[in-house]
Scaffold this active site. Structure first.
Site, PDB file in Angstrom:
ATOM      1  N   ASP A  10      -7.806  31.515  -5.995  1.00  0.00           N
ATOM      2  CA  ASP A  10      -6.470  32.072  -7.315  1.00  0.00           C
ATOM      3  C   ASP A  10      -7.282  31.621  -8.214  1.00  0.00           C
ATOM      4  O   ASP A  10      -8.732  31.012  -8.152  1.00  0.00           O
ATOM      5  CB  ASP A  10      -5.758  30.658  -6.858  1.00  0.00           C
ATOM      6  CG  ASP A  10      -5.892  29.292  -6.766  1.00  0.00           C
ATOM      7  OD1 ASP A  10      -7.219  29.102  -7.491  1.00  0.00           O
ATOM      8  OD2 ASP A  10      -5.216  28.247  -6.894  1.00  0.00           O
ATOM      9  N   HIS A  11      -6.687  31.233  -9.571  1.00  0.00           N
ATOM     10  CA  HIS A  11      -7.241  30.678 -11.046  1.00  0.00           C
ATOM     11  C   HIS A  11      -8.016  29.614 -11.285  1.00  0.00           C
ATOM     12  O   HIS A  11      -9.410  29.554 -11.282  1.00  0.00           O
ATOM     13  CB  HIS A  11      -6.043  30.625 -12.021  1.00  0.00           C
ATOM     14  CG  HIS A  11      -5.102  29.714 -11.387  1.00  0.00           C
ATOM     15  ND1 HIS A  11      -4.035  29.739 -10.615  1.00  0.00           N
ATOM     16  CD2 HIS A  11      -5.004  28.530 -11.880  1.00  0.00           C
ATOM     17  CE1 HIS A  11      -3.375  28.981 -10.196  1.00  0.00           C
ATOM     18  NE2 HIS A  11      -3.809  28.285 -11.216  1.00  0.00           N
ATOM     19  N   CYS A  71      -9.705  27.824  -3.851  1.00  0.00           N
ATOM     20  CA  CYS A  71      -8.430  27.882  -4.415  1.00  0.00           C
ATOM     21  C   CYS A  71      -9.194  26.307  -5.225  1.00  0.00           C
ATOM     22  O   CYS A  71      -9.735  25.395  -5.151  1.00  0.00           O
ATOM     23  CB  CYS A  71      -7.088  27.451  -4.003  1.00  0.00           C
ATOM     24  SG  CYS A  71      -7.151  26.242  -2.932  1.00  0.00           S
ATOM     25  N   THR A  73      -8.078  22.706  -4.319  1.00  0.00           N
ATOM     26  CA  THR A  73      -8.467  22.226  -3.346  1.00  0.00           C
ATOM     27  C   THR A  73      -8.717  22.367  -1.927  1.00  0.00           C
ATOM     28  O   THR A  73      -8.968  21.633  -0.990  1.00  0.00           O
ATOM     29  CB  THR A  73      -7.354  21.322  -3.237  1.00  0.00           C
ATOM     30  OG1 THR A  73      -5.755  21.985  -2.545  1.00  0.00           O
ATOM     31  CG2 THR A  73      -6.222  20.125  -3.910  1.00  0.00           C
ATOM     32  N   HIS A 104     -18.106  24.507  17.130  1.00  0.00           N
ATOM     33  CA  HIS A 104     -17.107  23.758  18.118  1.00  0.00           C
ATOM     34  C   HIS A 104     -16.068  24.636  17.974  1.00  0.00           C
ATOM     35  O   HIS A 104     -14.727  24.713  18.723  1.00  0.00           O
ATOM     36  CB  HIS A 104     -16.581  22.583  17.295  1.00  0.00           C
ATOM     37  CG  HIS A 104     -17.704  21.812  17.802  1.00  0.00           C
ATOM     38  ND1 HIS A 104     -17.408  19.987  18.547  1.00  0.00           N
ATOM     39  CD2 HIS A 104     -18.600  21.588  18.343  1.00  0.00           C
ATOM     40  CE1 HIS A 104     -18.710  19.804  18.507  1.00  0.00           C
ATOM     41  NE2 HIS A 104     -19.381  20.405  18.790  1.00  0.00           N
ATOM     42  N   ARG A 115     -11.999  21.917  -7.210  1.00  0.00           N
ATOM     43  CA  ARG A 115     -11.709  20.966  -8.327  1.00  0.00           C
ATOM     44  C   ARG A 115     -12.215  19.062  -7.219  1.00  0.00           C
ATOM     45  O   ARG A 115     -12.175  18.905  -7.651  1.00  0.00           O
ATOM     46  CB  ARG A 115     -10.054  20.704  -8.289  1.00  0.00           C
ATOM     47  CG  ARG A 115     -10.236  21.676  -9.180  1.00  0.00           C
ATOM     48  CD  ARG A 115      -8.088  21.755  -9.771  1.00  0.00           C
ATOM     49  NE  ARG A 115      -8.114  22.812 -10.367  1.00  0.00           N
ATOM     50  CZ  ARG A 115      -6.697  23.288 -10.594  1.00  0.00           C
ATOM     51  NH1 ARG A 115      -5.464  22.130 -10.393  1.00  0.00           N
ATOM     52  NH2 ARG A 115      -6.172  23.791 -11.612  1.00  0.00           N
ATOM     53  N   HIS A 139     -15.616  24.797  24.138  1.00  0.00           N
ATOM     54  CA  HIS A 139     -14.595  24.475  23.290  1.00  0.00           C
ATOM     55  C   HIS A 139     -13.916  25.778  23.135  1.00  0.00           C
ATOM     56  O   HIS A 139     -13.032  26.428  22.403  1.00  0.00           O
ATOM     57  CB  HIS A 139     -15.990  24.677  22.180  1.00  0.00           C
ATOM     58  CG  HIS A 139     -16.731  23.420  22.026  1.00  0.00           C
ATOM     59  ND1 HIS A 139     -16.312  22.681  21.656  1.00  0.00           N
ATOM     60  CD2 HIS A 139     -18.141  23.321  22.210  1.00  0.00           C
ATOM     61  CE1 HIS A 139     -17.487  21.422  21.540  1.00  0.00           C
ATOM     62  NE2 HIS A 139     -17.848  22.165  21.849  1.00  0.00           N
TER      63      HIS A 139
END
Ligand code: RB5
Length: 172
Positions: A10-11, A71, A73, A104, A115, A139
């Site tokens: 995204d931006h 993005c 976060t 795994h 950010r 796994h």
């Protein structure tokens, strides 16, 4: 043929996505990666589900081997990617988690928060993630359990909405 890698952002993730694209295109992470950029293409505001879902669906349908989504976060991109059946998205901001998500969890989507981490660390995370293989064994059994959970919800959704319409139908 090289690994087919989709990128989306995204931006907030735009400039890190551009850095990752340059890194992959220069063959710095894995040799011969084929990179497809699904946008966004500027820092004008966009909603992460709109670009994230394109890459996640591309992975689920086999058009891409992997995707890297960015993005602010990494959380929103991780959420949207994990809505798509067959996608196993991992939010990783360190190399240990990036490697473990491959060994795994056989993660096929990596998400990053522009950010949260600097570009230098993010590129090392991408390198570690792309270069690491799935270990299988115990796994694989756990991933099979994840697959069955997805299958169960798909079956239940099919019963509630036999036409398969996202809006549940009922309109005129
Ligand atoms: C955009 O401001 C921000 O909310 C988004 O990039 C992301 O961090 C969401 O999870």
């Amino acid at each position: 043929m090289g690994l087919k890698v989709a990128l989306a952002c995204d931006h907030a993730g735009f400039s890190l996505k551009e850095a990752i694209k340059a890194f992959l295109s220069a063959g710095e992470a894995v040799p011969g990666a084929e990179v497809t950029d699904l946008g966004t293409f500027s820092d004008a505001p966009v909603d992460y589900p709109d670009t994230g879902v394109l890459a996640a669906e591309g992975v689920a349908r086999g058009r891409f081997d992997r995707a890297v989504l960015v993005c602010g976060t990494g959380i929103g991109m991780c959420m949207v990617a994990n809505k798509v059946p067959g996608v196993r998205a991992a939010l990783c901001h360190d190399e240990f988690s990036a490697r473990a998500s491959r060994q795994h969890n056989d993660a096929n989507v990596l998400t990053l928060g522009a950010r949260v981490v600097g570009a230098g660390l993010a590129l090392e995370v991408v390198r570690a993630w792309l270069a690491t293989g799935f270990e299988g064994g115990r796994h694989a059994r756990r991933l099979e359990k994840l697959r069955r959970i997805e299958e169960r919800y798909a079956r239940e959704a099919g019963k509630e909405n036999p036409g398969g319409r996202e809006d549940g139908g009922g309109g005129r």
